[in-house]
Design a protein around this motif. Structure first.
Motif, PDB file in Angstrom:
ATOM      1  N   ILE A  45      36.575  39.976  29.590  1.00 40.57           N
ATOM      2  CA  ILE A  45      36.108  39.948  28.287  1.00 40.57           C
ATOM      3  C   ILE A  45      37.261  39.705  27.202  1.00 40.57           C
ATOM      4  N   ASN A  46      37.423  38.490  26.510  1.00 38.91           N
ATOM      5  CA  ASN A  46      38.010  37.980  25.551  1.00 38.91           C
ATOM      6  C   ASN A  46      39.530  37.570  26.239  1.00 38.91           C
ATOM      7  N   ALA A  47      39.361  37.300  27.765  1.00 35.68           N
ATOM      8  CA  ALA A  47      40.481  36.682  28.415  1.00 35.68           C
ATOM      9  C   ALA A  47      40.102  35.156  28.843  1.00 35.68           C
ATOM     10  N   PRO A  48      41.058  34.307  29.127  1.00 40.22           N
ATOM     11  CA  PRO A  48      40.696  32.984  29.456  1.00 40.22           C
ATOM     12  C   PRO A  48      40.138  32.900  31.017  1.00 40.22           C
ATOM     13  N   ALA A  49      39.309  31.905  31.069  1.00 44.97           N
ATOM     14  CA  ALA A  49      38.698  31.886  32.671  1.00 44.97           C
ATOM     15  C   ALA A  49      39.908  31.268  33.390  1.00 44.97           C
ATOM     16  N   THR A  50      40.636  31.997  33.713  1.00 39.59           N
ATOM     17  CA  THR A  50      41.746  31.489  34.590  1.00 39.59           C
ATOM     18  C   THR A  50      41.703  32.296  36.034  1.00 39.59           C
ATOM     19  N   ARG A  51      42.369  31.598  37.009  1.00 42.10           N
ATOM     20  CA  ARG A  51      42.478  32.390  38.403  1.00 42.10           C
ATOM     21  C   ARG A  51      43.382  33.321  38.144  1.00 42.10           C
ATOM     22  N   GLN A  52      44.286  33.517  37.426  1.00 39.12           N
ATOM     23  CA  GLN A  52      45.091  34.889  37.274  1.00 39.12           C
ATOM     24  C   GLN A  52      44.026  36.056  36.499  1.00 39.12           C
ATOM     25  N   VAL A  53      43.334  35.509  35.685  1.00 43.21           N
ATOM     26  CA  VAL A  53      42.704  36.847  34.969  1.00 43.21           C
ATOM     27  C   VAL A  53      41.425  37.171  36.130  1.00 43.21           C
ATOM     28  N   PHE A  54      40.910  36.062  36.793  1.00 42.94           N
ATOM     29  CA  PHE A  54      39.918  36.259  37.786  1.00 42.94           C
ATOM     30  C   PHE A  54      40.509  37.417  38.710  1.00 42.94           C
ATOM     31  N   SER A  55      41.857  37.190  39.248  1.00 40.70           N
ATOM     32  CA  SER A  55      42.530  38.148  40.046  1.00 40.70           C
ATOM     33  C   SER A  55      42.774  39.342  39.486  1.00 40.70           C
ATOM     34  N   LYS A  56      42.864  39.481  38.487  1.00 41.75           N
ATOM     35  CA  LYS A  56      43.130  40.725  37.704  1.00 41.75           C
ATOM     36  C   LYS A  56      41.868  41.697  37.813  1.00 41.75           C
ATOM     37  N   ALA A  57      40.993  41.127  37.517  1.00 44.36           N
ATOM     38  CA  ALA A  57      39.571  41.454  37.607  1.00 44.36           C
ATOM     39  C   ALA A  57      39.188  41.978  39.066  1.00 44.36           C
ATOM     40  N   ALA A  58      39.335  40.971  39.938  1.00 45.32           N
ATOM     41  CA  ALA A  58      39.135  41.394  41.462  1.00 45.32           C
ATOM     42  C   ALA A  58      40.198  42.703  41.789  1.00 45.32           C
ATOM     43  N   ASP A  59      41.439  42.636  41.466  1.00 41.88           N
ATOM     44  CA  ASP A  59      42.034  43.793  41.719  1.00 41.88           C
ATOM     45  C   ASP A  59      41.467  45.054  41.376  1.00 41.88           C
ATOM     46  N   ALA A  60      41.108  45.175  39.845  1.00 36.56           N
ATOM     47  CA  ALA A  60      40.363  46.199  39.323  1.00 36.56           C
ATOM     48  C   ALA A  60      39.020  46.663  40.087  1.00 36.56           C
ATOM     49  N   ALA A  61      38.609  45.605  40.361  1.00 37.09           N
ATOM     50  CA  ALA A  61      37.025  45.946  41.244  1.00 37.09           C
ATOM     51  C   ALA A  61      37.535  46.565  42.553  1.00 37.09           C
ATOM     52  N   ALA A  62      38.629  45.834  43.135  1.00 37.65           N
ATOM     53  CA  ALA A  62      38.816  46.350  44.594  1.00 37.65           C
ATOM     54  C   ALA A  62      39.287  47.980  44.243  1.00 37.65           C
ATOM     55  N   ASP A  63      39.963  48.282  43.272  1.00 39.13           N
ATOM     56  CA  ASP A  63      40.567  49.675  42.995  1.00 39.13           C
ATOM     57  C   ASP A  63      39.633  50.662  42.629  1.00 39.13           C
ATOM     58  N   GLU A  64      38.312  50.007  41.908  1.00 39.53           N
ATOM     59  CA  GLU A  64      37.398  50.904  41.558  1.00 39.53           C
ATOM     60  C   GLU A  64      36.482  51.275  42.597  1.00 39.53           C
ATOM     61  N   VAL A  65      35.968  50.327  43.462  1.00 39.90           N
ATOM     62  CA  VAL A  65      34.840  50.631  44.649  1.00 39.90           C
ATOM     63  C   VAL A  65      35.292  51.822  45.267  1.00 39.90           C
ATOM     64  N   GLN A  66      34.052  52.458  45.912  1.00 40.02           N
ATOM     65  CA  GLN A  66      34.376  53.574  46.940  1.00 40.02           C
ATOM     66  C   GLN A  66      33.959  52.823  48.218  1.00 40.02           C
ATOM     67  N   PRO A  67      34.328  52.217  49.053  1.00 38.88           N
ATOM     68  CA  PRO A  67      33.697  51.312  50.102  1.00 38.88           C
ATOM     69  C   PRO A  67      33.167  52.551  51.202  1.00 38.88           C
ATOM     70  N   ILE A  68      31.985  52.186  51.657  1.00 33.43           N
ATOM     71  CA  ILE A  68      31.524  52.847  52.827  1.00 33.43           C
ATOM     72  C   ILE A  68      31.667  52.086  54.104  1.00 33.43           C
ATOM     73  N   ALA A  69      32.450  52.683  55.123  1.00 29.51           N
ATOM     74  CA  ALA A  69      32.935  52.057  56.188  1.00 29.51           C
ATOM     75  C   ALA A  69      31.563  51.877  57.201  1.00 29.51           C
ATOM     76  N   ASP A  70      31.261  50.961  57.735  1.00 24.51           N
ATOM     77  CA  ASP A  70      30.152  50.639  58.655  1.00 24.51           C
ATOM     78  C   ASP A  70      30.544  49.567  59.935  1.00 24.51           C
ATOM     79  N   LEU A  71      29.531  49.155  60.334  1.00 15.16           N
ATOM     80  CA  LEU A  71      29.766  48.130  61.441  1.00 15.16           C
ATOM     81  C   LEU A  71      30.223  46.895  60.555  1.00 15.16           C
ATOM     82  N   HIS A  72      30.335  46.633  59.548  1.00 11.64           N
ATOM     83  CA  HIS A  72      30.658  45.211  59.091  1.00 11.64           C
ATOM     84  C   HIS A  72      31.930  45.319  58.553  1.00 11.64           C
TER      85      HIS A  72
END
Lengths: 292, 762, 160
Positions: A235-262
């Motif tokens: 929010i309030n950031a430009p729609a650029t690849r750098q911004v998307f990457s930062k958001a993606a990194d934050a999402a990856a840090d935030e989630v607590q993945p469940i290991a399974d067959l996938h």
């Protein structure tokens, strides 16, 4: 499978009267594709199934709501949704996702209500609905209540629906022009596999600046969920690849993945990173906007 | 090479008359005849044993072990028997009353019909519930309570082979049918069921003379056949002292002899019949459900049917997981001078045909290469996992994965083009194989030529940039067909001149009915489409070893050829004496000729060499590790193909199956528990997974003894797909994955490791 | 068995009136086999994923192994056995034969019925649409390329 009482009420009132808030062996059955799997493996042995198949009427079909949104009857089959020009025009991201949701025979029979009530974190529509917003109509002997979609998925195969409640409809709000939507599904094995991760994104851009953003992750996590920290970075950031990457990194840090067959937890975390970024990019590139 | 003999008996029933017969050489072979059963397969009427029910029959449902290794303390069937409609519950002890020594198996008599005293894998059959309603049987089977005293299990094949590992079988029990295994009788304190050996030249000298030595270990995961027709068997009493078994089996003759042996009956009291199989792939070989269903039917004196669910297939038979250690010495110019191969085969809890897989694939595990100094050791190992057996290729694809991955490693290390590297090393016509047998009717150069052409090997490949990288790879492989074996066929010419072939080859989709009809038709001057192939019924059709190992076209094809030649000769003799007419103008009516012929093979390790090659082009997503195969070429030597269309499709079908095994199929077994025993959790390739460009390519090097020059080809398409893709992966991202399958996660982990930013191990 | 566990269903089967006594837990594929000796729909994976048990209910393809028989009461059911007219194979069946679109044949009726539904909905599908539509049917013999050719041939599909 063991035998059970199969009742096919003709009205909604009769149907909810036949459900039981205490008895776990009494359940509603709509298309039954998920329920039958549980019954065949004896994970679920019903004493009574309340079939909703005779309750066509209001429970089936797609109508335009005030505000340009849609009201989708819970008994609408996933195939009816897939082929609906109304849905394609209003939420193309849903139509697109339906094409690869399980297979055609399942979509011919499975219903939207069942798809949501099952609470399976690998399902495709929940993360999309989490980003589009909306509410679920739940009816019981106590009357009707509207459950915001954001409050619906509460845990692993758990929803906030009570045992004696039925979903009757889903309201999805109209989307303003200029909204970017995308659903990214990553299967690690065959094309028809359950996803390793599903990512739905929704954001609006004004003068190249993101004004609103929603990101939902499924399959990697115990339930489909919004990722607020990643949304905040957009929010309030430009729609650029750098911004998307930062958001993606934050999402990856935030989630607590469940290991399974996938995938293992660390692989899924990595896939969240990759596919959040890709979903944000694809949304921008495809111009597939929520308002059609 | 092969010592054929033919025995014949002829009986002329009626005098000849008016049906015109064409001369032999009538264009039936080398023609793409449509499958004889085409109509039945599209209108729902094709006969499968799956369709069969018998009056008054009971459905059996198997209760299975929940633990991988343990002593059985008690089996309590009270709750199961209390369910309304349950006819009986059968346990191992009940079977022991009928069959005092109820252990079966093609190589070792080690597998109890139902668990006795102990269980050796999770999923092992422990009891059977019989009921007239399958749902009742299923419900009751859940209620069988078994108490175990758990024993320490062992799952890894290398660990299980070491001293001190938990012992799974007290002593080895080789089957008497294989005299060469007799020396293993009574051996105890080991999980090594058998070790096969090949020695040639002087290995140490070879390594001393090598300029470079390469040593690597490769792994193959466990995968499963997953034929779509379930395993299904019915048994019924046939009079007071006979038994009929209807079964979806690739080896009805073996079922007859093994069930007879178990019961102590002469074989003539056991009748075994099959129909079309809805896929087999080696899974439905030897004995699976037959002894169990036969015993149940005899105990309750009613017909019994057991059909497995897809989940139960995963507890019945798998392909071998295998660890292959390969040490290779090469000269600077790329000539391989020494190779040491050691393979550990994860055979699971019961041998099934695993020792033969280890032995046979061991023989060719140094590859199709001309190497002076070779040492091969191949160990069949018991573990506490579901049993492993034959799967389309009989162990060959596991060792090809190793030696062709390493071929690529060596070629790259020595800066030699991978295709050229192979040219410098391949076995050519007349050269001795590692086993000493001479190579005959082979042309690996032709396979390499075809690969080079179809892969456009001379043109540089665009390796891509960004997150999508491209690569290509090739591989070649060799297999020995099974020998010695016996096939017998009868050709009947009926009163009206129509023709029937009686043979016990099972058509499981490979098109054997059609091929046999073409061979007989060629000689009898009858169109293949007009010939009827009578399906295996051991009371009617003569003995055949089994439908396996790509042997039927060659062995049964030869038997049918001999029988048809014999029938034709007899017709002509009759005509010559009775009508004094020219052979080509022979007319006859109401003539019937019965003839029989058998073909036995010599003691050489193979009647013909099976050779194949594959080339793959792939794209790799470097962010996810996902491989997309853009091109897959599978080349196989079919000799002179009897039915080119069907043969090509065998290559494509096998190639697709191995493609699945290569990029995502894998049984996940956690502490002995199969955790993905269903199609929801174990994925096989579908329409959208296929390589974009997928072809089967025939190379035809006629075989001197094959029927009309043909060789078998059902498995050839399996051999080389995995290393071709693995080598393409290296070409794309310079990362070598040593373990199959090449799942996205495994590829990404290897890539990130190479980039020095590894993924954590959780 | 409790009376409420049993019922009589009446439906149309391959164009003819049909009646069956069933239990509530029985699936369509079980009843087709047991009561009507129709084996074209056959259970394999048991999870609706392979397509071997496909039947058309009111013209819509369903997985007969996940479909309660009770639910076809009043419906029209078609199996692969109902496709040919007399001795004349349906054009889809003819095309599968002409294109050698099967090996063991166990999955074939499912593919044929899915093709029937596809062509009812889209008489002239693209090759991509064919592949997409049939992606929920599995063939372990991997006759997939021939199956696509068979559908292309019968629909006059253009390549994309």
């Amino acid at each position: 499978m063991k035998s059970f009482d199969l009742v096919e009420p003709a009205t909604l009132d009769e149907a909810i009267a036949l459900l039981d808030s205490q008895d776990r062996s009494v359940r509603a059955i709509a298309g039954g594709t998920a329920l039958m799997l549980m019954m065949k493996t004896r994970l679920f042995q019903p004493t009574r199934l309340v079939s909703l198949r005779q309750l066509d009427g209001d429970l089936r079909g797609i109508r335009v709501n005030e505000g340009g949104g849609l009201r989708i009857g819970a008994m609408t089959s996933l195939a009816e949704l897939e082929y609906s020009p109304l849905l394609a025009g209003t939420y193309p991201v849903m139509s697109q996702a339906l094409r690869t949701l399980s297979n055609i025979r399942i979509r011919n029979v499975a219903t939207l209500g069942g798809h949501l009530a099952h609470g399976d974190p690998h399902m495709d529509l929940p993360p999309i609905l989490l980003t589009l917003g909306g509410r679920i109509s739940a009816v019981s002997r106590r009357g009707r209540r509207w459950i915001p979609i954001s409050d619906f998925f509460v845990g692993y195969y758990q929803t906030s629906l009570a045992k004696d409640e039925l979903i009757t409809a889903v309201d999805v709000p109209g989307q303003s022009p200029g909204v970017y939507c995308w659903y990214e599904k990553f299967t690690a094995r065959s094309a028809d596999d359950w996803p390793t991760v599903g990512v739905a994104v929704w954001y609006s851009v004004d003068s190249n600046v993101i004004t609103e953003a929603r990101i939902a992750v499924s399959a990697a996590t115990e339930r489909p969920m919004r990722i607020a920290v990643a949304e905040a970075l957009l929010i309030n950031a430009p729609a650029t690849r750098q911004v998307f990457s930062k958001a993606a990194d934050a999402a990856a840090d935030e989630v607590q993945p469940i290991a399974d067959l996938h995938g293992s937890a660390s692989y899924k975390r990595e896939m969240v990173r990759v596919h959040v970024r890709r979903a944000l990019e694809h949304a921008l590139n495809s111009r597939s906007n929520g308002a059609g | 090479m092969a010592a054929h003999y033919t025995e014949s008996a002829a009986k002329v029933v009626e005098p000849p008359s008016k049906i015109k017969r064409k001369a032999p050489g009538s264009g039936q072979v080398k023609r793409s005849v449509r499958r004889l059963e085409s109509k039945a397969k599209v209108d729902g009427s094709a006969e499968y044993i799956y369709n069969l029910s018998l009056p008054g029959m009971l459905y059996g449902k198997i209760a299975r072990s929940s633990i991988p290794h343990g002593k059985i303390l008690s089996i309590d069937a009270t709750a199961a028997l209390a369910i309304e409609g349950v006819h009986a519950v059968i346990t191992g002890e009940d079977i022991r009353r009928l069959i005092p020594d109820p252990y079966y198996g093609p190589a070792f008599h080690d597998q109890p019909i139902l668990a006795l005293d102990k269980v050796r894998y999770a999923g092992e059959p422990v009891a059977v519930v019989l009921a007239a309603d399958p749902h009742v049987a299923e419900e009751a089977a859940d209620l069988i309570a078994v108490e175990y005293d758990p024993l320490e299990p062992v799952f890894d094949e290398v660990a299980a082979s070491k001293a001190g590992a938990p012992i799974i079988h007290d002593r080895l029990r080789p089957a008497a049918t294989f005299p060469d295994l007799k020396y293993l009788q009574g051996r105890s304190g080991t999980n090594v069921a058998l070790s096969g050996r090949v020695r040639r030249g002087d290995l140490e000298k070879g390594f001393r003379e090598s300029d470079h030595i390469f040593e690597h270990t490769f792994r193959n995961g466990k995968v499963i056949h997953a034929p779509l027709e379930p395993f299904v068997t019915l048994a019924e009493m046939n009079g007071p002292d006979g038994l009929t078994i209807h079964t979806a089996s690739q080896s009805p003759s073996f079922v007859r002899s093994e069930v007879s042996r178990l019961l102590g009956w002469p074989e003539n009291r056991v009748r075994v019949r099959t129909a079309f199989l809805g896929g087999g792939f080696g899974g439905k070989l030897y004995i699976k459900l037959e002894a169990l269903v036969a015993a149940c039917a005899l105990l309750v004196r009613k017909p019994v049917r057991i059909a497995l669910t897809m989940e139960e297939q995963f507890y019945t038979i798998t392909k071998h997981g295998a660890t292959v250690r390969l040490k290779t010495g090469a000269k600077k110019d790329g000539r391989i001078v020494a190779r040491e191969v050691e393979t550990w085969w994860n055979g699971g809890a019961y041998a099934d045909i695993g020792p033969r897989v280890a032995q046979k694939s061991g023989l060719t595990s140094a590859g199709p290469y001309d190497i002076e100094n070779i040492a091969i050791d191949s160990h069949a190992i018991y573990t506490n996992e579901p049993p492993a057996g034959a799967l389309r290729g009989f162990g060959v694809s596991q060792v090809v994965w190793a030696y062709e991955s390493q071929a690529d490693i060596i070629a790259r290390a020595l800066k030699i083009d991978p295709l050229e590297f192979r040219r410098r090393n391949i076995l050519r016509e007349g050269r001795p194989h590692a086993t000493g047998m001479l190579m005959t009717d082979v042309d690996i150069d032709a396979i390499l030529d075809r690969l080079a052409e179809r892969m456009e090997w001379d043109r540089p490949l665009d390796h891509g940039s960004g997150t999508i990288r491209r690569g290509r790879g090739i591989a070649i492989g060799i297999k020995a067909c099974v020998a010695p074996t016996t096939s017998v066929a009868m050709v009947n010419i009926y009163g009206d001149g129509s023709c029937g072939i009686c043979c016990s080859t099972v058509d499981m989709g490979q098109g054997s009915d059609t091929a046999m009809a073409q061979i007989a038709g060629e000689l009898l001057g009858v169109s293949a489409e007009a010939i009827r192939v009578i399906h295996p019924d051991t009371d009617v059709t003569p003995y055949d070893m089994a439908t396996l190992g790509s042997r039927s076209t060659y062995h049964m094809g030869n038997a049918v050829r001999h029988a048809a030649e014999d029938a034709r000769a007899q017709l002509l003799r009759i005509a010559a004496t009775a009508l004094q007419t020219d052979i080509d103008e022979l007319e006859c009516r109401d003539g019937a000729v019965l003839t029989r012929s058998g073909a036995r093979m010599s003691r050489q390790i193979t009647p013909f060499w099976m050779l194949g090659g594959a080339g793959a082009e792939i794209e790799v997503d470097t962010e996810t590790g996902r491989i997309r195969v853009t091109k897959l070429v599978n080349v196989g030597d079919a000799g002179s193909a009897i039915n080119p269309d069907i043969v090509e499709r065998q290559l494509i079908g096998a190639g697709t199956m191995q493609f699945g095994f290569t990029i995502f199929e894998e049984m996940i077994i956690n502490e002995g528990q199969v955790v993905n025993a269903s199609f929801a959790d174990y994925k096989i390739p579908g329409m959208l997974d296929l390589p974009d460009d997928l072809t089967g390519e025939l190379v035809e090097v006629p075989h001197r003894h094959g029927p009309f020059g043909a060789k078998g080809i059902g498995e050839t398409g399996m051999f080389c797909v995995s290393p071709a893709i693995g080598n393409a992966l290296y070409d794309a991202i310079e990362v070598r994955v040593m373990e199959m399958p090449l799942t996205p996660e495994r590829v990404l982990r290897a890539l990130r490791q190479a980039q020095d930013r590894p993924l954590t191990s959780d | 068995m409790k009376e409420t566990y049993r019922r009589t269903i009446r439906f149309k089967l391959n164009g003819r009136p049909a009646i069956a006594e069933i239990a509530t837990h029985e699936t369509l594929v079980e009843v087709l086999q047991r009561d009507f000796s129709l084996f074209g729909a056959r259970e394999s994976c048991g999870q609706g994923l392979c397509g071997c048990c496909t039947a058309l209910v009111n013209g819509i393809a369903v997985s007969g192994c996940l479909y309660l028989a009770a639910f076809v009461d009043g419906a029209e059911v078609m199996t692969v056995e109902g496709l040919a007219s007399g001795n004349e194979l349906h054009p889809i069946q003819q095309s599968f034969v002409a294109n050698c679109a099967f090996q063991c044949g166990f999955c074939t009726p499912g593919f044929i019925l899915m093709t029937k539904e596809l062509l009812d909905r889209h008489p002239h599908p693209t090759t991509d649409e064919i592949r997409h539509y049939l992606s929920g049917n599995l063939c372990r013999c991997a006759a997939y390329p021939d199956i696509v050719h068979a559908v292309e041939a019968v629909s006059g599909a253009r390549k994309v």
